[in-house]
Enzyme design. Structure first.
Site, PDB file in Angstrom:
ATOM      1  N   ASP A 157       7.671   6.777  10.699  1.00  0.00           N
ATOM      2  CA  ASP A 157       7.783   5.441  11.469  1.00  0.00           C
ATOM      3  C   ASP A 157       8.917   5.362  12.235  1.00  0.00           C
ATOM      4  O   ASP A 157      10.239   6.123  11.960  1.00  0.00           O
ATOM      5  CB  ASP A 157       7.993   4.357  10.090  1.00  0.00           C
ATOM      6  CG  ASP A 157       6.682   3.887   9.652  1.00  0.00           C
ATOM      7  OD1 ASP A 157       5.780   4.070  10.128  1.00  0.00           O
ATOM      8  OD2 ASP A 157       6.712   3.366   8.264  1.00  0.00           O
TER       9      ASP A 157
ATOM     10  N   GLN B  93       7.374   2.539  20.210  1.00  0.00           N
ATOM     11  CA  GLN B  93       7.326   0.986  20.387  1.00  0.00           C
ATOM     12  C   GLN B  93       7.267   0.591  21.530  1.00  0.00           C
ATOM     13  O   GLN B  93       8.214   1.219  22.454  1.00  0.00           O
ATOM     14  CB  GLN B  93       8.464   0.567  19.589  1.00  0.00           C
ATOM     15  CG  GLN B  93       8.482   0.968  18.123  1.00  0.00           C
ATOM     16  CD  GLN B  93      10.050   0.973  17.305  1.00  0.00           C
ATOM     17  OE1 GLN B  93      10.282   0.073  16.306  1.00  0.00           O
ATOM     18  NE2 GLN B  93      11.056   1.553  17.915  1.00  0.00           N
TER      19      GLN B  93
ATOM     20  N   ARG C  54       1.556   6.772  16.917  1.00  0.00           N
ATOM     21  CA  ARG C  54       0.987   5.771  16.767  1.00  0.00           C
ATOM     22  C   ARG C  54       1.697   4.867  17.758  1.00  0.00           C
ATOM     23  O   ARG C  54       2.935   4.706  17.835  1.00  0.00           O
ATOM     24  CB  ARG C  54       1.266   5.181  15.312  1.00  0.00           C
ATOM     25  CG  ARG C  54       1.016   3.713  14.975  1.00  0.00           C
ATOM     26  CD  ARG C  54       1.843   3.162  13.806  1.00  0.00           C
ATOM     27  NE  ARG C  54       1.285   3.509  12.833  1.00  0.00           N
ATOM     28  CZ  ARG C  54       1.991   3.857  11.544  1.00  0.00           C
ATOM     29  NH1 ARG C  54       3.410   3.374  11.551  1.00  0.00           N
ATOM     30  NH2 ARG C  54       1.417   4.290  10.519  1.00  0.00           N
TER      31      ARG C  54
ATOM     32  N   LYS D 291       4.200  -2.713  19.225  1.00  0.00           N
ATOM     33  CA  LYS D 291       5.026  -3.271  19.824  1.00  0.00           C
ATOM     34  C   LYS D 291       6.406  -3.195  19.348  1.00  0.00           C
ATOM     35  O   LYS D 291       7.491  -3.209  20.287  1.00  0.00           O
ATOM     36  CB  LYS D 291       4.671  -4.761  19.679  1.00  0.00           C
ATOM     37  CG  LYS D 291       3.506  -5.123  20.574  1.00  0.00           C
ATOM     38  CD  LYS D 291       3.136  -6.685  20.238  1.00  0.00           C
ATOM     39  CE  LYS D 291       1.840  -7.207  20.946  1.00  0.00           C
ATOM     40  NZ  LYS D 291       1.466  -8.436  20.491  1.00  0.00           N
ATOM     41  N   GLY D 292       6.801  -3.349  18.226  1.00  0.00           N
ATOM     42  CA  GLY D 292       8.257  -3.008  17.694  1.00  0.00           C
ATOM     43  C   GLY D 292       8.680  -4.366  16.843  1.00  0.00           C
ATOM     44  O   GLY D 292       8.252  -5.284  17.284  1.00  0.00           O
ATOM     45  N   ALA D 293       9.194  -4.257  16.006  1.00  0.00           N
ATOM     46  CA  ALA D 293       9.611  -5.536  15.238  1.00  0.00           C
ATOM     47  C   ALA D 293      11.236  -5.541  14.689  1.00  0.00           C
ATOM     48  O   ALA D 293      11.402  -6.567  13.924  1.00  0.00           O
ATOM     49  CB  ALA D 293       9.007  -5.141  13.786  1.00  0.00           C
TER      50      ALA D 293
ATOM     51  N   THR E 159      -1.958  -2.651  16.596  1.00  0.00           N
ATOM     52  CA  THR E 159      -1.522  -4.219  16.912  1.00  0.00           C
ATOM     53  C   THR E 159      -3.007  -5.077  16.483  1.00  0.00           C
ATOM     54  O   THR E 159      -3.828  -4.703  16.367  1.00  0.00           O
ATOM     55  CB  THR E 159      -1.692  -4.231  18.620  1.00  0.00           C
ATOM     56  OG1 THR E 159      -1.556  -5.761  18.970  1.00  0.00           O
ATOM     57  CG2 THR E 159      -3.027  -3.856  19.163  1.00  0.00           C
TER      58      THR E 159
ATOM     59  N   ARG F 130      10.564  -9.081   8.384  1.00  0.00           N
ATOM     60  CA  ARG F 130      10.089  -8.792   9.463  1.00  0.00           C
ATOM     61  C   ARG F 130       8.712  -9.073   9.940  1.00  0.00           C
ATOM     62  O   ARG F 130       8.574  -9.652  11.265  1.00  0.00           O
ATOM     63  CB  ARG F 130      10.465  -7.216   9.791  1.00  0.00           C
ATOM     64  CG  ARG F 130      11.652  -6.792   9.911  1.00  0.00           C
ATOM     65  CD  ARG F 130      11.873  -5.385  10.661  1.00  0.00           C
ATOM     66  NE  ARG F 130      11.151  -4.389   9.617  1.00  0.00           N
ATOM     67  CZ  ARG F 130      11.917  -4.031   8.695  1.00  0.00           C
ATOM     68  NH1 ARG F 130      13.369  -4.218   8.357  1.00  0.00           N
ATOM     69  NH2 ARG F 130      11.523  -2.948   7.650  1.00  0.00           N
ATOM     70  N   ARG F 131       7.884  -9.169   9.119  1.00  0.00           N
ATOM     71  CA  ARG F 131       6.424  -9.678   9.374  1.00  0.00           C
ATOM     72  C   ARG F 131       6.496 -11.133   9.725  1.00  0.00           C
ATOM     73  O   ARG F 131       5.617 -11.478  10.653  1.00  0.00           O
ATOM     74  CB  ARG F 131       5.512  -9.300   8.226  1.00  0.00           C
ATOM     75  CG  ARG F 131       5.362  -7.904   7.836  1.00  0.00           C
ATOM     76  CD  ARG F 131       4.408  -7.197   8.582  1.00  0.00           C
ATOM     77  NE  ARG F 131       5.269  -6.544   9.933  1.00  0.00           N
ATOM     78  CZ  ARG F 131       6.256  -5.711   9.749  1.00  0.00           C
ATOM     79  NH1 ARG F 131       6.370  -4.948   8.781  1.00  0.00           N
ATOM     80  NH2 ARG F 131       6.811  -5.285  11.000  1.00  0.00           N
TER      81      ARG F 131
END
Length: 310
Positions: free
Chosen positions: A130, A161, A182, A185-187, A224, A286-287
């Site tokens: 990741d 990302q 993978r 977008k990025g978080a 996504t 973060r979600r």
């Protein structure tokens, strides 16, 4: 503002301790986290496999502070690999380098990754690294390109990302190396000097990287839940006669399950990222930061569901 608040809360240990004791918070977390044990993650994987969906298991946690914590995380990943192999579910694993000691000693982190990848090689299970916040990108890519990919090839991949301004060049370099990527977008909260500020820019970057990966990538993962980006990917592969076998869509556990089903019905490969473990709070924050508008809906739905069962 709400997004920033959730990102701030993700780093508050005192709030985490309170949240773990709160029943409602645990109910919300169960929507996005597959329990606290490997066994619970395997059970979720079985249910996904029954729908034709594969999985990537992620033992939650990052930024450990001691060698002992890094070794425990390494052993937790090894346990997940062994569980996937012994139960014969269709899944792989994802790892974070800071969880394996990157902030303590890069050589410790590399050693832990070699231990994990040697076991993964024995079991023939893919491992994804990741990508974390921007401060770790250079070190992550250096370890991947100079050490792990040369040693383990397609057994290991990495995440890019689209909100990072540097990702265009990074993706081009990695594609030339044949790396498995993978794209998401990025978080993480990032300064505008390193990341795009607007969703319009982030989506535009995603589209450019998406098309590059679909055209030239090594089995890229398109991660996504954005219907516009998914539709663009589908239209692009149909227009360019790219076989669905050459890539997969990826989504998070508990998010857009309707989209997951529709994509499988159209014979696209779908993999769900399954987080598990006791350190679920920062992940959950973060979600929620990614989709603040859904917070009220989720809480209302969970409360309604709880009341109806009484």
């Amino acid at each position: 503002m709400l997004r920033s608040a959730f990102l701030w809360l993700s780093n508050r240990d005192s709030v985490f301790k309170f949240t773990k004791r709160n029943k409602l918070a645990n109910k919300i977390a169960s929507r996005f986290v597959a329990g606290e044990t490997v066994a619970s993650a395997i059970e979720v994987t079985r249910s996904l496999n029954a729908r034709g969906i594969t999985a990537s298991l992620d033992l939650l946690g990052e930024s450990v502070h001691t060698k002992e914590e890094a070794v425990r995380a390494r052993d937790g990943v090894l346990e997940a690999l062994d569980a996937i192999a012994s139960t014969e579910v269709a899944g792989n694993v994802s790892v974070k380098l800071t969880q394996l000691g990157l902030d303590i000693d890069e050589s410790l982190c590399a050693a832990n990754m070699h231990t994990i990848l040697n076991r993964a090689k024995e079991l023939d299970i893919f491992v994804r690294i990741d990508m974390e916040s921007s401060v770790y990108v250079e070190r992550t890519l250096r370890l991947f390109t100079n050490d792990l990919q040369p040693a383990f090839g397609d057994l290991v991949g990495v995440v890019m990302q689209s909100y990072l301004r540097r990702s265009g060049q990074d993706v081009s370099d990695l594609v030339e190396r044949g790396a498995r990527i993978r794209l998401c977008k990025g978080a993480y909260a990032e300064p505008s000097s390193v990341a795009f500020d607007s969703m319009r820019e982030i989506r535009a970057s995603f589209v450019v990287l998406l098309e590059h990966l679909l055209e030239r990538g090594n089995y890229p993962a398109i991660a996504t839940h954005d219907p516009r980006l998914i539709d663009h990917a589908i239209q692009y592969v149909e227009r360019n006669a790219i076989s669905p076998e050459r890539f997969e869509f990826q989504m998070l556990y508990g998010v857009r399950r309707d989209l997951q089903t529709r994509l499988r019905e159209r014979d696209f490969n779908v993999r769900v990222y399954i987080p598990f473990g006791t350190n679920w709070y920062p992940y959950l924050m973060r979600r929620l930061a990614e989709r603040p508008a859904n917070v009220g809906f989720m809480v209302a739905s969970i409360l309604k569901e709880s009341v109806s069962r009484r």
